[in-house]
Write a protein that holds these residues in place. Structure first.
Motif, PDB file in Angstrom:
ATOM      1  N   SER A 191       0.832  -1.198   0.000  1.00 47.87           N
ATOM      2  CA  SER A 191       0.000   0.000   0.000  1.00 47.87           C
ATOM      3  C   SER A 191       0.870   1.253   0.000  1.00 47.87           C
ATOM      4  O   SER A 191       0.652   2.195  -0.771  1.00 47.87           O
ATOM      5  CB  SER A 191      -0.927  -0.008   1.222  1.00 47.87           C
ATOM      6  OG  SER A 191      -1.754   1.129   1.239  1.00 47.87           O
ATOM      7  N   ALA A 192       1.887   1.260   0.861  1.00 46.54           N
ATOM      8  CA  ALA A 192       2.798   2.410   0.908  1.00 46.54           C
ATOM      9  C   ALA A 192       3.672   2.469  -0.342  1.00 46.54           C
ATOM     10  O   ALA A 192       3.939   3.550  -0.885  1.00 46.54           O
ATOM     11  CB  ALA A 192       3.674   2.330   2.154  1.00 46.54           C
ATOM     12  N   LEU A 201       2.399   4.371  -3.537  1.00 42.81           N
ATOM     13  CA  LEU A 201       2.265   5.827  -3.615  1.00 42.81           C
ATOM     14  C   LEU A 201       2.782   6.322  -4.967  1.00 42.81           C
ATOM     15  O   LEU A 201       3.873   5.940  -5.410  1.00 42.81           O
ATOM     16  CB  LEU A 201       3.043   6.491  -2.483  1.00 42.81           C
ATOM     17  CG  LEU A 201       2.395   6.433  -1.091  1.00 42.81           C
ATOM     18  CD1 LEU A 201       3.411   6.801  -0.017  1.00 42.81           C
ATOM     19  CD2 LEU A 201       1.187   7.363  -1.034  1.00 42.81           C
ATOM     20  N   VAL A 220      -3.283   9.538  -1.237  1.00 44.35           N
ATOM     21  CA  VAL A 220      -2.102   9.427  -0.380  1.00 44.35           C
ATOM     22  C   VAL A 220      -2.526   9.021   1.032  1.00 44.35           C
ATOM     23  O   VAL A 220      -1.937   8.116   1.644  1.00 44.35           O
ATOM     24  CB  VAL A 220      -1.321  10.761  -0.329  1.00 44.35           C
ATOM     25  CG1 VAL A 220      -0.219  10.694   0.713  1.00 44.35           C
ATOM     26  CG2 VAL A 220      -0.743  11.077  -1.697  1.00 44.35           C
ATOM     27  N   ALA A 221      -3.553   9.674   1.554  1.00 45.52           N
ATOM     28  CA  ALA A 221      -4.042   9.366   2.905  1.00 45.52           C
ATOM     29  C   ALA A 221      -4.522   7.918   2.991  1.00 45.52           C
ATOM     30  O   ALA A 221      -4.264   7.220   3.985  1.00 45.52           O
ATOM     31  CB  ALA A 221      -5.172  10.322   3.285  1.00 45.52           C
ATOM     32  N   LYS A 250      -3.539   5.351   1.142  1.00 48.90           N
ATOM     33  CA  LYS A 250      -2.419   4.414   1.055  1.00 48.90           C
ATOM     34  C   LYS A 250      -1.597   4.395   2.345  1.00 48.90           C
ATOM     35  O   LYS A 250      -1.130   3.329   2.772  1.00 48.90           O
ATOM     36  CB  LYS A 250      -1.546   4.750  -0.152  1.00 48.90           C
ATOM     37  CG  LYS A 250      -2.248   4.460  -1.479  1.00 48.90           C
ATOM     38  CD  LYS A 250      -1.391   4.805  -2.687  1.00 48.90           C
ATOM     39  CE  LYS A 250      -2.128   4.464  -3.980  1.00 48.90           C
ATOM     40  NZ  LYS A 250      -1.336   4.794  -5.186  1.00 48.90           N
ATOM     41  N   ILE A 251      -1.426   5.546   2.980  1.00 51.04           N
ATOM     42  CA  ILE A 251      -0.727   5.583   4.263  1.00 51.04           C
ATOM     43  C   ILE A 251      -1.555   4.866   5.326  1.00 51.04           C
ATOM     44  O   ILE A 251      -1.017   4.132   6.170  1.00 51.04           O
ATOM     45  CB  ILE A 251      -0.448   7.034   4.686  1.00 51.04           C
ATOM     46  CG1 ILE A 251       0.525   7.694   3.690  1.00 51.04           C
ATOM     47  CG2 ILE A 251       0.132   7.087   6.097  1.00 51.04           C
ATOM     48  CD1 ILE A 251       1.868   7.006   3.585  1.00 51.04           C
ATOM     49  N   LEU A 282      -0.929   1.254   4.997  1.00 54.58           N
ATOM     50  CA  LEU A 282       0.324   0.840   5.620  1.00 54.58           C
ATOM     51  C   LEU A 282       0.138   0.593   7.113  1.00 54.58           C
ATOM     52  O   LEU A 282       0.519  -0.467   7.629  1.00 54.58           O
ATOM     53  CB  LEU A 282       1.397   1.903   5.400  1.00 54.58           C
ATOM     54  CG  LEU A 282       2.688   1.733   6.215  1.00 54.58           C
ATOM     55  CD1 LEU A 282       3.409   0.458   5.817  1.00 54.58           C
ATOM     56  CD2 LEU A 282       3.596   2.959   6.052  1.00 54.58           C
ATOM     57  N   PHE A 283      -0.456   1.553   7.806  1.00 60.77           N
ATOM     58  CA  PHE A 283      -0.624   1.409   9.253  1.00 60.77           C
ATOM     59  C   PHE A 283      -1.620   0.308   9.601  1.00 60.77           C
ATOM     60  O   PHE A 283      -1.478  -0.374  10.619  1.00 60.77           O
ATOM     61  CB  PHE A 283      -1.032   2.743   9.867  1.00 60.77           C
ATOM     62  CG  PHE A 283       0.095   3.718   9.976  1.00 60.77           C
ATOM     63  CD1 PHE A 283       1.078   3.556  10.948  1.00 60.77           C
ATOM     64  CD2 PHE A 283       0.219   4.777   9.093  1.00 60.77           C
ATOM     65  CE1 PHE A 283       2.144   4.434  11.045  1.00 60.77           C
ATOM     66  CE2 PHE A 283       1.280   5.663   9.178  1.00 60.77           C
ATOM     67  CZ  PHE A 283       2.248   5.494  10.155  1.00 60.77           C
TER      68      PHE A 283
END
Length: 417
Positions: free
Chosen positions: A162-163, A166, A177-178, A180-181, A184-185
């Motif tokens: 996911s990250a 980007l 962007v939000a 995909k970040i 990641l988390f």
């Protein structure tokens, strides 16, 4: 957009999430993709790539290798054990998907852009609302149909991808962007909840690949400071997370117990199984023991004192190492076929890191990271013993390879979102 294009776009966008959310979806959707691929192959489009280069042909041969090795070994032993052909057959079956996706319009393929954040967020949703505690007291979470190891490993893989996605197809909008970040988390959090420390070994390897690729042309200072910063980050995580600290400290404790003769710990059992697998491979090096050969040898190994009864019982389920599992049952032939499944696609992607197309380059990086993670996962668990996990691996690798190949001839301006 044709019906075939719409179906392909739907699968590219939703496959990781649906595979995690619904039991059997990984295999069912892979089969649907195969049927779509077979239907689309006779209808190639003008101007779209059809002929394969040398690496493309090698990629297809590598996908055929596991089934060929399993068939050769089991038939040579006179016991075909056809159920063990199922998982390796999926590598072969996905070839039409790879070939057909190479002919799809780039705007159709670009729907894959949000697939990995969707998959990662789906794993966190499962962990919060639909999880299943598979452990006895240590609260290691999996899904209803995936144990904590496979569940945590896949969540981690989708989070990392996911990250890495980007600005995959274009410069991402802020909301993308939000998302995909967040993916990641979500993947990291789910992996933490699963307690699957074997998967955590993939993180240093992933970061090493990223540093290697991003470090070309960078200053010596950058090449020194970035690895040090990553080591410091891992140290902070170890110190701040009691879950990470406890899970890692258990490894040290298990190794100490193993040295003092207490072998029936999580790590101790794995070491016993690895040792016996190496012995059996040495005894039957070329074609192995045949289908279920390692499993069927467990009782006799325990009676000979080669491993404890507890380890033998667990060994009937798996070897806990994908390469040793293939080599024990199918010999060197099987081991080489398995290595080809990692090495040839990795070479395919590594070559396309040199592409002038940013999309092809980014796709190749995603493919390479995914293969590295699955290889590391396979060092401590059998990743291809479950039909769902082998389906996820092979379909994602085939899709990324097709996208990299399709976009390799120039920059893309595809934009589904």
């Amino acid at each position: 957009m044709t019906a075939g294009d719409s179906a392909s776009a739907f699968l590219l966008l939703t496959y990781p999430a649906l595979a995690m959310l619904f039991d059997g979806a990984a295999s069912a959707l892979m089969i649907a993709a195969v049927l779509l691929g077979l239907a689309a192959l006779p209808t190639g489009r003008a101007g779209h790539p059809v002929r394969l280069d040398g690496l493309g042909r090698a990629f297809c041969i590598a996908l055929a290798a596991p089934l060929a090795a399993v068939a050769l070994s089991t038939l040579a032993h006179g016991h075909p054990v056809f159920p063990v052909w199922d998982s390796p057959s999926r590598f072969l079956l996905v070839i039409p998907v790879f070939l057909a996706l190479r002919r799809r319009p780039e705007r159709n393929l670009a729907w894959a852009d949000l697939a990995f954040p969707a998959g990662a967020l789906a794993t966190l949703f499962i962990a919060i609302f639909l999880s299943h505690d598979w452990s006895a007291g240590d609260h290691r979470l999996g899904s209803k149909f995936l144990n904590p190891i496979h569940f945590g490993d896949l969540a981690l893989a989708f989070g990392v991808l996911s990250a890495a996605a980007l600005n995959w197809w274009r410069k991402d909008k802020p909301w993308v962007v939000a998302l995909k970040i967040a993916g990641l988390f979500a993947g990291l959090a789910t992996s933490l909840l699963s307690g699957s420390r074997g998967g955590w070994l993939a993180l240093p390897c992933v970061l090493a690949v990223i540093l290697w690729e991003r470090g070309r042309g960078k200053s010596l200072r950058w090449k020194v400071l970035m690895p040090l910063a990553i080591v410091a980050l891992f140290g902070i995580v170890y110190g701040a997370s009691s879950t990470v600290r406890e899970r890692i400290d258990v490894v040290a404790s298990n190794l100490t117990q193993y040295e003092h003769g207490h072998e029936d710990t999580s790590v101790g059992v794995r070491l016993q199984l690895y040792k016996v697998a190496v012995e059996l491979i040495a005894q039957h090096p070329v074609l192995g023991l045949g289908g279920h050969g390692f499993r069927d040898a467990m009782n006799s190994m325990a009676q000979q004192g080669r491993l404890t009864p507890a380890a033998a019982q667990l060994g009937k389920g798996e070897v806990h190492n994908q390469l040793l599992a293939y080599a024990a049952d199918y010999g060197i032939v099987g081991g080489l076929a398995l290595l080809a499944i990692y090495a040839v696609p990795a070479l395919f992607f590594a070559r396309r890191l040199r592409s002038a197309s940013a999309v092809a380059h980014n796709t190749a990086m995603l493919g390479l990271l995914f293969i590295v993670m699955f290889f590391v996962f396979g060092l401590t668990v059998e990743t291809f013993d479950l039909k769902g996990t082998v389906s996820i691996y092979v379909l994602i690798v085939a899709a990324l390879a097709a996208i990299a190949d399709r976009t390799d001839n120039g920059a893309s301006n595809a934009s589904p979102v």
